[in-house]
Write a protein that holds these residues in place. Structure first.
Motif, PDB file in Angstrom:
ATOM      1  N   ILE D 242      -6.366  -2.061   8.110  1.00 42.90           N
ATOM      2  CA  ILE D 242      -7.301  -2.726   7.201  1.00 42.90           C
ATOM      3  C   ILE D 242      -7.122  -2.313   5.750  1.00 42.90           C
ATOM      4  N   GLN D 243      -6.034  -1.593   5.444  1.00 45.44           N
ATOM      5  CA  GLN D 243      -5.877  -1.129   4.064  1.00 45.44           C
ATOM      6  C   GLN D 243      -5.467  -2.246   3.126  1.00 45.44           C
ATOM      7  N   HIS D 244      -5.791  -2.085   1.875  1.00 46.22           N
ATOM      8  CA  HIS D 244      -5.468  -3.095   0.868  1.00 46.22           C
ATOM      9  C   HIS D 244      -4.401  -2.639  -0.103  1.00 46.22           C
ATOM     10  N   ASP D 245      -4.012  -1.364   0.008  1.00 45.06           N
ATOM     11  CA  ASP D 245      -3.043  -0.840  -0.938  1.00 45.06           C
ATOM     12  C   ASP D 245      -1.765  -0.499  -0.196  1.00 45.06           C
ATOM     13  N   LEU D 246      -0.659  -0.923  -0.778  1.00 43.22           N
ATOM     14  CA  LEU D 246       0.632  -0.782  -0.113  1.00 43.22           C
ATOM     15  C   LEU D 246       0.901   0.644   0.332  1.00 43.22           C
ATOM     16  N   LYS D 247       0.796   1.574  -0.609  1.00 46.99           N
ATOM     17  CA  LYS D 247       1.221   2.926  -0.252  1.00 46.99           C
ATOM     18  C   LYS D 247       0.169   3.680   0.553  1.00 46.99           C
ATOM     19  N   ARG D 248      -1.077   3.289   0.351  1.00 44.65           N
ATOM     20  CA  ARG D 248      -2.104   3.912   1.175  1.00 44.65           C
ATOM     21  C   ARG D 248      -1.915   3.532   2.638  1.00 44.65           C
ATOM     22  N   LEU D 249      -1.553   2.268   2.841  1.00 47.36           N
ATOM     23  CA  LEU D 249      -1.277   1.811   4.201  1.00 47.36           C
ATOM     24  C   LEU D 249      -0.134   2.627   4.795  1.00 47.36           C
ATOM     25  N   LEU D 250       0.936   2.795   4.011  1.00 48.87           N
ATOM     26  CA  LEU D 250       2.051   3.601   4.498  1.00 48.87           C
ATOM     27  C   LEU D 250       1.591   5.029   4.766  1.00 48.87           C
ATOM     28  N   GLY D 251       0.675   5.509   3.931  1.00 50.45           N
ATOM     29  CA  GLY D 251       0.166   6.869   4.115  1.00 50.45           C
ATOM     30  C   GLY D 251      -0.509   7.033   5.465  1.00 50.45           C
ATOM     31  N   TYR D 252      -1.291   6.036   5.855  1.00 56.56           N
ATOM     32  CA  TYR D 252      -1.931   6.135   7.170  1.00 56.56           C
ATOM     33  C   TYR D 252      -0.904   6.143   8.288  1.00 56.56           C
ATOM     34  N   HIS D 253       0.201   5.437   8.074  1.00 53.93           N
ATOM     35  CA  HIS D 253       1.243   5.495   9.097  1.00 53.93           C
ATOM     36  C   HIS D 253       1.881   6.861   9.148  1.00 53.93           C
ATOM     37  N   ALA D 254       1.997   7.484   7.993  1.00 50.45           N
ATOM     38  CA  ALA D 254       2.545   8.836   7.984  1.00 50.45           C
ATOM     39  C   ALA D 254       1.681   9.749   8.840  1.00 50.45           C
ATOM     40  N   VAL D 255       0.380   9.459   8.874  1.00 51.92           N
ATOM     41  CA  VAL D 255      -0.506  10.236   9.739  1.00 51.92           C
ATOM     42  C   VAL D 255      -0.291   9.850  11.198  1.00 51.92           C
ATOM     43  N   SER D 256      -0.298   8.534  11.416  1.00 59.17           N
ATOM     44  CA  SER D 256      -0.230   8.041  12.787  1.00 59.17           C
ATOM     45  C   SER D 256       1.014   8.547  13.512  1.00 59.17           C
ATOM     46  N   GLN D 257       2.140   8.558  12.783  1.00 56.85           N
ATOM     47  CA  GLN D 257       3.382   8.934  13.454  1.00 56.85           C
ATOM     48  C   GLN D 257       3.390  10.408  13.839  1.00 56.85           C
ATOM     49  N   LEU D 306      -2.193  -5.270  -2.370  1.00 57.54           N
ATOM     50  CA  LEU D 306      -1.518  -6.267  -1.548  1.00 57.54           C
ATOM     51  C   LEU D 306      -1.944  -7.683  -1.906  1.00 57.54           C
ATOM     52  N   ALA D 307      -3.158  -7.830  -2.406  1.00 58.21           N
ATOM     53  CA  ALA D 307      -3.638  -9.181  -2.698  1.00 58.21           C
ATOM     54  C   ALA D 307      -2.887  -9.808  -3.853  1.00 58.21           C
ATOM     55  N   GLN D 308      -2.273  -8.975  -4.677  1.00 59.80           N
ATOM     56  CA  GLN D 308      -1.616  -9.526  -5.856  1.00 59.80           C
ATOM     57  C   GLN D 308      -0.103  -9.512  -5.763  1.00 59.80           C
ATOM     58  N   MET D 309       0.422  -9.334  -4.547  1.00 63.96           N
ATOM     59  CA  MET D 309       1.874  -9.317  -4.402  1.00 63.96           C
ATOM     60  C   MET D 309       2.312 -10.586  -3.683  1.00 63.96           C
ATOM     61  N   GLY D 310       3.309 -10.489  -2.841  1.00 60.20           N
ATOM     62  CA  GLY D 310       3.748 -11.654  -2.087  1.00 60.20           C
ATOM     63  C   GLY D 310       4.997 -12.278  -2.659  1.00 60.20           C
ATOM     64  N   GLY D 311       5.845 -12.770  -1.752  1.00 59.01           N
ATOM     65  CA  GLY D 311       7.015 -13.514  -2.176  1.00 59.01           C
ATOM     66  C   GLY D 311       8.071 -12.697  -2.900  1.00 59.01           C
ATOM     67  N   LEU D 312       8.000 -11.359  -2.802  1.00 62.60           N
ATOM     68  CA  LEU D 312       8.960 -10.543  -3.553  1.00 62.60           C
ATOM     69  C   LEU D 312      10.369 -10.603  -2.981  1.00 62.60           C
ATOM     70  N   VAL D 313      10.511 -11.179  -1.798  1.00 65.05           N
ATOM     71  CA  VAL D 313      11.836 -11.214  -1.176  1.00 65.05           C
ATOM     72  C   VAL D 313      12.846 -11.887  -2.091  1.00 65.05           C
ATOM     73  N   LYS D 314      12.382 -12.842  -2.871  1.00 64.80           N
ATOM     74  CA  LYS D 314      13.314 -13.548  -3.755  1.00 64.80           C
ATOM     75  C   LYS D 314      13.766 -12.656  -4.911  1.00 64.80           C
ATOM     76  N   ALA D 315      12.921 -11.708  -5.285  1.00 67.43           N
ATOM     77  CA  ALA D 315      13.268 -10.864  -6.422  1.00 67.43           C
ATOM     78  C   ALA D 315      14.119  -9.674  -5.993  1.00 67.43           C
ATOM     79  N   ILE D 316      13.779  -9.082  -4.865  1.00 64.82           N
ATOM     80  CA  ILE D 316      14.479  -7.873  -4.447  1.00 64.82           C
ATOM     81  C   ILE D 316      14.867  -7.990  -2.971  1.00 64.82           C
ATOM     82  N   PRO D 317      15.840  -8.832  -2.661  1.00 69.43           N
ATOM     83  CA  PRO D 317      16.211  -9.052  -1.263  1.00 69.43           C
ATOM     84  C   PRO D 317      16.683  -7.777  -0.564  1.00 69.43           C
ATOM     85  N   LEU D 318      17.420  -6.951  -1.298  1.00 71.80           N
ATOM     86  CA  LEU D 318      17.953  -5.749  -0.661  1.00 71.80           C
ATOM     87  C   LEU D 318      16.816  -4.833  -0.212  1.00 71.80           C
ATOM     88  N   VAL D 319      15.849  -4.680  -1.079  1.00 72.13           N
ATOM     89  CA  VAL D 319      14.710  -3.831  -0.743  1.00 72.13           C
ATOM     90  C   VAL D 319      14.011  -4.394   0.489  1.00 72.13           C
TER      91      VAL D 319
END
Lengths: 394, 140, 304, 567, 157
Positions: D242-257, D306-319
């Motif tokens: 339910i997180q709204h922030d990219l890195k905070r979400l990743l942070g919770y995964h760092a806990v989960s793992q 996260l609400a203000q991102m989206g569609g970045l695949v076109k800008a940074i495909p490698l990432v």
């Protein structure tokens, strides 16, 4: 955070007709809803002012395919209201039979589509299978499955043959057991209960404020039925019940419609059995200047027509108000706070008929056919040839 | 005739587009799905997304709102795609010809392959129309 | 050798049987609805036709992701189907076990989700998110139900062991087996996205959901994938609860009966229910279904 | 007197540092991450104030971690361990977000507090084993091979103290709360370096060491560990949903793992422990990849919302590609490395003989599905889906399409490792590298032939491609998406950002209440403890003033006081 | 209340605003009122008498525009039509929609088809006509002329 809008329509499998809803959502929850109509607007009112009173009947019939009796009925009553005059008893009975036949087929249609919208295709198929029987009855009586062309100012255009009556009654009787089964299947299904109960509630006060009509208002406890309130046709001649429920949710709207079908079948059978003798057409010659109002209870609610005559053979102003026009804005009160899945069935639950809502079409003096079948086949062949060439290239 | 074209004729998926109709044709199209007519016998399916469509069933008299959108939608259909004009309105605008809101007939907007006249055409007529279309294309 | 299995069984046989299953489903549906239904070859014709259609890609979408998603999905199904077939034939086991099977079975859903997300269509995004929610909803009871045969087979997670352990009597004969089978069938219903769990595709709500933007070959692959899953998942249930396909003598008849029975149950469920809401689906799977599955697991641990 | 002892100890440097295969492996990984992070920082940290300090701290962190890994006795371990906590504080402070100072403080207090617990644990161990031998034991105590049975209260408390320190460092529940905050507020390379990789390596290293060498585990303690692991897996991933922030979400995964690692070690059997340790390495690979890729996306979009991102695949495909691979790995999709180590852990759980093994297995497998779910949300919200207004501007700018080399290298290396380890190398660690750590023979009840499976999947891909070729791929045409005849261009609001995808689950019966509590931070030990401490008002506000030197002072004072008391 | 009572009550209460009252038949009454009093009378009928709002019909009768508001008193089957005349050049009237939801759509419709301005309407967007329909062209006016040169009035095919 920017809002998220989920579009429903304009060309969406939920709707036979194009309408464009925008649901503002949070996750799956609808927080706001707006609608853009006008995809179906044809300008019928303007057209109607170009036609004679007789021909206008055909135009109003084409306002809506499902309501192709309600509109002519209301229109003829409006014209008859200008003098005012009464039509003969036999034509009243015939009008009632046709109107009730339309009601039962319209409710079955709604039931089927509601099933379809819920992904319950079995209900859809079963309801429409029953509907075919009713369409057969209508075809026997009027000669067409839809657009019956039975009405004219002053009476009806076509009489009912005595030998057709037993067949029709038999057909109506034959669907009643299946209808009963369907009723049980729909009203006792726990999954349907879970899906429909408490969903899209239109409160009593909202129903009043929006001036909701027909089953939509009756499901909210507003006992409102033109057939009872300002009786017309043959409705006073027999006993029948107005179905009213309290909760105003989608389930109650379904209950009202399903139970109404049984009442309707009763009325139809009574009229067929007790059809009085007499003239069917009062043969109106001239229509004096004046204003006339006709309103009748269509399957979806009250249909209202207003005709202003200036003494010529054409209506000077013809205003059409379909029930959906009043019922439709209730979505504002019912959809908010529901989920997207529920929003679709709530929108469907008022049995919307956008064609009616956007009427304002034109009447055409010539009638309808422009090309005969042969022409069309020829043209079709030419097109197909062109297409074959295109596909051959591929 | 290639196998793929043959398959197309055996499994035409139809998408229904109403451009300002009176509902009657639309309801009769839905009627074709139901037990009495059952067009699934011929492999026809009514589908929800235009990107899956093989046949566009257009009903109604094409009002101003629809004209631009119809062009856009026709662009979106994967070809080959057949267009069937159902009913008198779609064929020729019928009684709505003189309306202020029905500016252009359908076939001036997108190419139409088959016209099925009637107000509304009976389901039998629609099926017959589509079958004729199939025969014509298949006869090549 | 692996590739022969993969091509012959994993792909060809699974595809053909899957398409036939899809025909059975459509035909039974039609009969329930008083209709005639499609001709026998209809699913095959549909696929061939789709191959001939133009590929259209939504504007502004990630082209590669959009096009590769169906391929990922079908590759997952082929792998898991091969896994089942070969484990069926060899008792020493092959490539993966029960855990691998469950994980591979998630790949088709993953591909649908990715494809929907790549479509750049709000409705497809919504459909994909529903698919994802459905996955987490049914995964819990599905793992629990699938665990029952593992427990019954004495804690072995090799599929071949599970099959061999049922030589004496199938697990569906036990109380725990029956309960788990019921749960598993409901989960399969959701995995196949059939009514009442066709929420991700809900044609009358979100037009077709995740697959909305697919056309031509992409759609063909997705449909083929779904049809193959329609065979693979009942096959998995047969392995888990009926001791796999038994292809000797009179047992062939039993196997066919079991298979058709499972498919028929799925079809009947799909025709006698309306679609539920996504929150109701999650509640259903995390509530009654999980309880039932837990009961089955407890019974299985007690040896019943 | 005591000074003499210390001098004696210093005269014998061999007693300070020692190595074993596990610590060597950890050190190798730490070196790898150190190099990659420095490369990544070249671009990412460019132009920040005091960047030279940043590099110094990073190097110091690296050195300290080596110190922990090679420490041969508890005191050395403790010193470097404490130093790491301090450096963490300093590094987090490089963040430029609003919450950075508070986060740094929070991290320091949680880690510092558990450092004290570690000290206490060490003292207890010393008391148990050599209580009579004076201070000397504290310096010369080897940290391996003691095997204290967990029978008495003292030994259990000692073990729990060690475990707490390890949990806090690695970010397992209930000491996890600094990790999501750090992920949100610290600079990306810091997050990728410390909470995502290095702290995991060190924390789990300590846990493994303590569990395997210092103490003899009992079944009850194993069950407790597995319970902590399972709860961590599920609870943290539910928060991540339910997180709204990219890195905070990743942070919770760092806990989960971390939960998987704890679960693996808690199984107590060789295959499970191998799985846990293997997961530790895998996790540090894909999680730093995720953080670095996420940081690159955040930098490109100019926001982590996260609400203000989206569609970045076109800008940074490698990432996008590296992020996708890493997220498939973390979700355990075969044949990535995450699946291999999770598979080992599951085998461990099934053979553990614990009476509740079904529960742990279900938690772990469901956690994996939930992980996939939250990463799908992330991928949609960041890379796929429709671009937000801000991203549309970035996409219109042609110049912005290149990914800097210093960003690309770490990402490519790490994502290649994700696939490579998963497909080819997964048998090596549990067969050879961890051999000395494992007490018995490794035998697995299941089968996983990654090579064959990968070949099968590739064959499937080829078949799919052939089907495409049979179709009309070549003549593909680009058209507008179908939204019922309207166009997306005219309706920019028709955009599903994906932030609220799991709202349905959030509002589901019982979960609704739990989530509400979680959002009120009722499960946050730091906040709860803070509230309790609020009773001590003045003292607390004095301690809690954010001045670094004072915190450090408290730390030293505490250490000294404890030493004196114990002597 | 019976019919006479309602009418008596109604006329006595608003006698200053009622210009004309035509008792057409048992079920129809036409009441001509001043435009200024519309909101008061309409709200009174709707809220106090409990009449249902049927619809409003606007007609272009150059040089004036006539609007009829139809209210149905269901209990006694009486349809009361309020008639107001507006200036055809610059038709303006107070909106009832801000008081009662039911008037919302019909006022939007009248405003675009006949160019009547409803003062204080909560949502004065376009309802029926297409997006590219020019402002100020009202199809139901008597002086409406075809404005679009691209229109094709052939039968098609």
């Amino acid at each position: 955070m920017g809002k998220t809008i989920i579009p429903i329509g304009p060309y969406h499998p939920l709707q036979e007709e194009p309408e464009f809803f925008t649901l503002t959502v949070e996750g799956e929850t609808v927080v706001d809803i707006d609608v853009r109509i006008g995809y179906n607007h044809r300008g019928i009112e303007k057209l109607s002012e170009m036609k004679t009173f007789e021909n206008s009947t055909f135009v109003v019939e084409r306002i809506c395919g499902i309501c192709s009796t309600s509109h002519p009925y209301a229109y003829t009553r409006a014209v008859e209201d200008i003098f005012p005059m009464e039509v003969s008893m036999r034509s009243k009975y015939i009008r009632t039979i046709i109107a009730e036949g339309e009601r039962i087929h319209s409710h079955l249609l709604w039931l089927g589509l509601a099933g379809h919208f819920l992904g319950y295709n079995t209900v859809y198929m079963w309801a429409w299978k029953l509907r075919e029987e009713i369409l057969d009855v209508m075809e026997i009586l009027s000669g067409n499955r839809n657009n019956y062309a039975m009405f004219k100012p002053g009476g009806v255009r076509r009489d009912i043959n005595a030998e057709d009556i037993p067949i029709c009654i038999k057909k109506i009787d034959s669907i009643l057991p299946t209808l009963n089964m369907l009723k049980k299947a729909v009203l006792d299904d726990p999954v349907l209960h879970a899906r429909l109960k408490g969903v899209g509630v239109l409160s009593y006060q909202d129903a009043i404020d929006f001036s909701a009509l027909g089953p939509t208002s009756r499901a909210s406890g507003v006992a409102r039925d033109v057939r009872k309130d300002s009786p017309y046709g043959a409705y006073q001649e027999m006993e029948w019940d107005m179905i009213v429920t309290k909760n105003g949710d989608v389930f109650d709207k379904a209950v009202v419609r399903i139970l109404e079908m049984f009442e309707t079948a009763k009325i139809m059978k009574y009229c067929l059995n007790n059809l009085p003798d007499g003239e069917i057409d009062a043969k109106i010659k001239d229509i004096p200047p004046g204003e006339g109002i006709g309103h009748i209870e269509a399957p979806r609610g009250e249909t209202f027509h207003y005709v202003k005559s200036d003494g010529t053979n054409r209506p000077m102003r013809h205003k059409v108000r379909a029930p959906t026009f009043m019922n439709f804005p209730t979505y504002k009160a019912t959809v908010k706070g529901q989920t997207i899945s529920d929003a679709t069935i709530i929108l469907a639950a008022i049995d919307p008929c956008y064609c009616c809502t956007e009427r304002i079409a034109v009447k055409d003096v010539k009638g309808r056919m422009l090309y005969d079948g042969q022409d069309l086949i020829r043209l079709s062949r030419e097109k197909t040839e062109k297409m074959k060439q295109r596909m051959g290239v591929r | 005739m290639s196998l793929k074209l043959k398959a197309l004729l055996k499994s035409p998926w139809v998408f229904h587009l109403s451009t300002g109709s009176c509902n009657n044709c639309d309801i009769e199209i839905l009627d074709c799905l139901t037990p009495r007519f059952d067009i699934e016998r011929f492999g026809m399916l009514l589908i929800g997304s235009i990107k899956h469509a093989d046949v566009l069933l257009v009903t109604g008299s094409c009002n101003r709102m629809s004209v631009e959108r119809l062009k856009v939608l026709y662009e979106q259909v994967p070809k080959p795609c057949l267009v069937v004009a159902i009913g008198t309105c779609a064929g020729s605008r019928g009684i709505f010809k003189d309306s202020y809101n029905c500016p252009v007939p359908l076939d001036k907007i997108i190419p139409v392959d088959v016209y099925i006249p009637g107000c509304p055409p009976k389901p039998e007529a629609m099926i017959a129309g589509v079958v004729k279309l199939i025969e014509k294309v298949g006869g090549a | 050798m692996t590739f022969v299995y993969l091509l012959v069984f994993g792909f060809a046989a699974t595809a053909v049987l899957g398409l036939i299953t899809s025909w059975i489903d459509r035909k039974v549906t039609a009969r329930v609805q008083y209709r005639v239904g499609p001709p026998f070859l209809q699913p095959f014709i549909d696929i061939v036709k789709l191959l001939g259609k133009e590929t259209v890609i939504p504007e502004g979408a990630s082209k590669v992701t959009f096009l590769i998603a169906p391929v990922i999905g079908i590759s997952g199904v082929i792998a898991v189907a091969t896994l089942f077939w070969v484990n069926q034939f060899f008792s020493e086991g092959f490539v993966g076990d029960w855990i691998v099977a469950i994980y591979l079975l998630a790949i088709p859903s993953l591909s649908i989700i990715l494809g929907g997300f790549a479509s750049r269509n709000p409705l497809a995004s919504l459909g994909s998110s529903r698919e994802m929610k459905l996955v987490i909803a049914y995964e819990l009871p599905f793992i629990l139900a699938a665990l029952v045969p593992v427990i019954a087979a004495g804690g072995s997670i090799r599929l071949s062991d599970i099959i061999n352990a049922q030589a004496g009597g199938v697990f569906a004969g036990n109380i725990s087996g029956i309960l788990a089978l019921i749960v598993a069938i409901m989960c399969v219903q959701a995995k196949l996205a059939l009514v009442p769990f066709d929420i991700p595709e809900a044609e009358t709500e979100i037009v077709g959901g995740a697959l909305l933007e697919y056309s031509g070959p992409g759609l063909a692959i997705f449909r083929l994938m779904k049809n193959m899953l329609f065979f693979t998942l009942p096959f998995f249930l047969i392995i888990l609860f009926f001791g796999g396909l038994r292809l000797n003598g009179i047992n062939i008849l039993w196997t066919i009966l079991e298979y058709v029975g499972i498919v028929a149950i799925i079809t009947v469920i799909r025709n006698t229910n309306p679609r539920v809401r996504i929150d109701q689906a999650v509640r259903f799977f995390w509530g009654p279904m999980t309880l039932l599955a837990v009961a089955a697991v407890v019974l299985a641990l007690k040896g019943l | 007197m005591s000074f003499n002892l210390i001098i004696d100890a210093l005269k014998n440097p061999n007693g300070f540092f020692a190595s074993n295969p596990l610590s060597l492996l950890c050190a190798a990984f730490a070196t790898l991450f150190f190099v990659l992070i420095v490369v990544y920082s070249l671009k990412h940290m460019k132009g920040r104030k005091g960047v030279w300090r940043y590099y110094i701290y990073t190097i110091a962190t690296y050195v300290s971690s080596l110190g922990v890994l090679f420490a041969a006795n508890f005191l050395i371990l403790l010193i470097f361990w404490g130093l790491l906590g301090l450096l963490l504080y300093l590094l987090i402070a490089f963040g430029r977000k609003e919450g950075t100072p508070a986060t740094a403080r929070k991290a320091l207090i949680i880690v510092g507090a558990t450092d004290v617990l570690l000290l206490f644990g060490i003292v207890l161990v010393w008391k148990i084993t050599a209580g009579s031998s004076g201070l000397q034991g504290l310096f010369h105590m080897p940290i391996t091979g003691m095997g204290i049975p967990l029978s008495g209260t003292a030994s259990i408390i000692a073990y729990l103290c060690f475990a707490s320190a390890a949990f806090a460092k690695a970010g397992a529940m209930p000491f996890h709360t600094w990790v999501p905050d750090t992920a949100e507020n610290a600079p990306t390379p810091v997050t990728a370096f410390l909470p995502a990789s290095l702290d995991k390596l060190l924390g789990i290293y300590l846990l493994a060491r303590v569990t395997l060498d210092v103490f003899q585990m009992t079944p009850t303690m194993n069950t407790i560990l597995m319970a902590i692991g399972s709860i961590t897996i599920v609870a943290a991933v539910m928060m991540a949903l339910i997180q709204h922030d990219l890195k905070r979400l990743l942070g919770y995964h760092a806990v989960s793992q971390v939960g998987y690692m704890v679960l693996g070690i808690g199984t107590g059997n060789p295959i499970g422990i191998a799985g846990g340790l293997f997961h530790m390495f895998n996790h540090s690979i894909y999680k730093s990849c995720l953080f670095l890729a996420g940081g690159a996306a955040e930098r490109k979009a100019g926001t982590g919302n996260l609400a203000q991102m989206g569609g970045l695949v076109k800008a940074i495909p490698l990432v996008f590609v590296t992020f996708l691979i890493a997220s498939l790995a973390i979700s355990g999709v075969p044949p990535m490395n995450g699946f291999a180590s999770k598979w080992l852990i599951y085998q461990g759980v099934i053979t553990s003989g614990d009476s509740l093994w079904v529960l742990w297995l279900i938690a772990a497998m469901l956690g994996s599905a939930l992980t996939l779910a939250s990463f799908m949300k992330l991928i949609h919200a960041v890379f796929l889906g429709q671009p937000s207004e801000g991203v549309k501007k970035i996409l219109a700018d042609k110049k912005g399409k290149r990914t800097a080399l210093s960003t690309a290298i770490p990402l490519v290396v790490l994502s290649t490792l994700c696939v490579g380890i998963g497909v080819f190398a997964w048998k090596i660690p549990f067969g050879q590298l961890f051999r000395p750590e494992l007490s018995g023979p490794v035998d697995s009840p299941g089968i996983w032939q990654s090579g064959t499976a990968t070949l099968m999947l590739i064959a499937g891909l080829v078949i799919g491609y052939l089907i495409y070729l049979a179709g009309t791929l070549k003549k593909a045409r680009v058209v507008a998406p179908f939204v019922g005849g309207e166009t997306l261009e005219d309706n920019p609001d028709m955009r599903v950002s994906g932030v609220n995808f799991y709202m349905t689950i959030k509002e589901l019966g019982l979960l609704k209440g739990i989530y509400r509590w979680a959002e009120k931070k009722l499960f946050d030990l730091y906040v709860v403890a803070g509230k309790i401490f609020a009773g001590f008002g003045i003292l607390f506000s004095f301690m809690h003033n954010g001045i670094l030197s004072r915190y450090f002072l408290w730390f030293i004072v505490g250490l000294v006081v404890l030493c004196i008391v114990l002597i | 209340m019976i019919r006479e009572e309602i009418l008596l009550d109604f006329t006595s209460r608003f006698h200053a605003d009622i210009l004309d009252l035509e008792d057409k038949s048992n079920t129809r009454v036409y009441v001509e009122i001043t435009p200024e009093s519309l909101v008061r009378i309409g709200t009174y009928l709707f809220r106090n008498i409990g009449a249902r709002f049927n619809i409003a019909t606007a007609t272009d009768l150059p040089p004036k525009i006539e609007i009829l508001y139809h209210f149905l008193v269901e209990d006694i089957n009486l349809l009361i039509s309020l008639r107001v005349f507006l200036d055809g050049e610059k038709p303006e009237i107070e909106s009832l929609a801000k008081e009662i939801e039911a008037f919302n759509w019909i006022e939007r419709e009248m405003s675009e088809l006949l160019g009547i301005t409803f003062i204080g309407h909560p949502d004065p967007r376009r309802l029926l006509l297409a997006d590219n329909w020019p402002e100020g062209v009202c199809p139901l006016r008597q002086d409406y002329e075809e404005w679009d040169e691209t229109v094709d009035r052939t039968r098609g095919v």
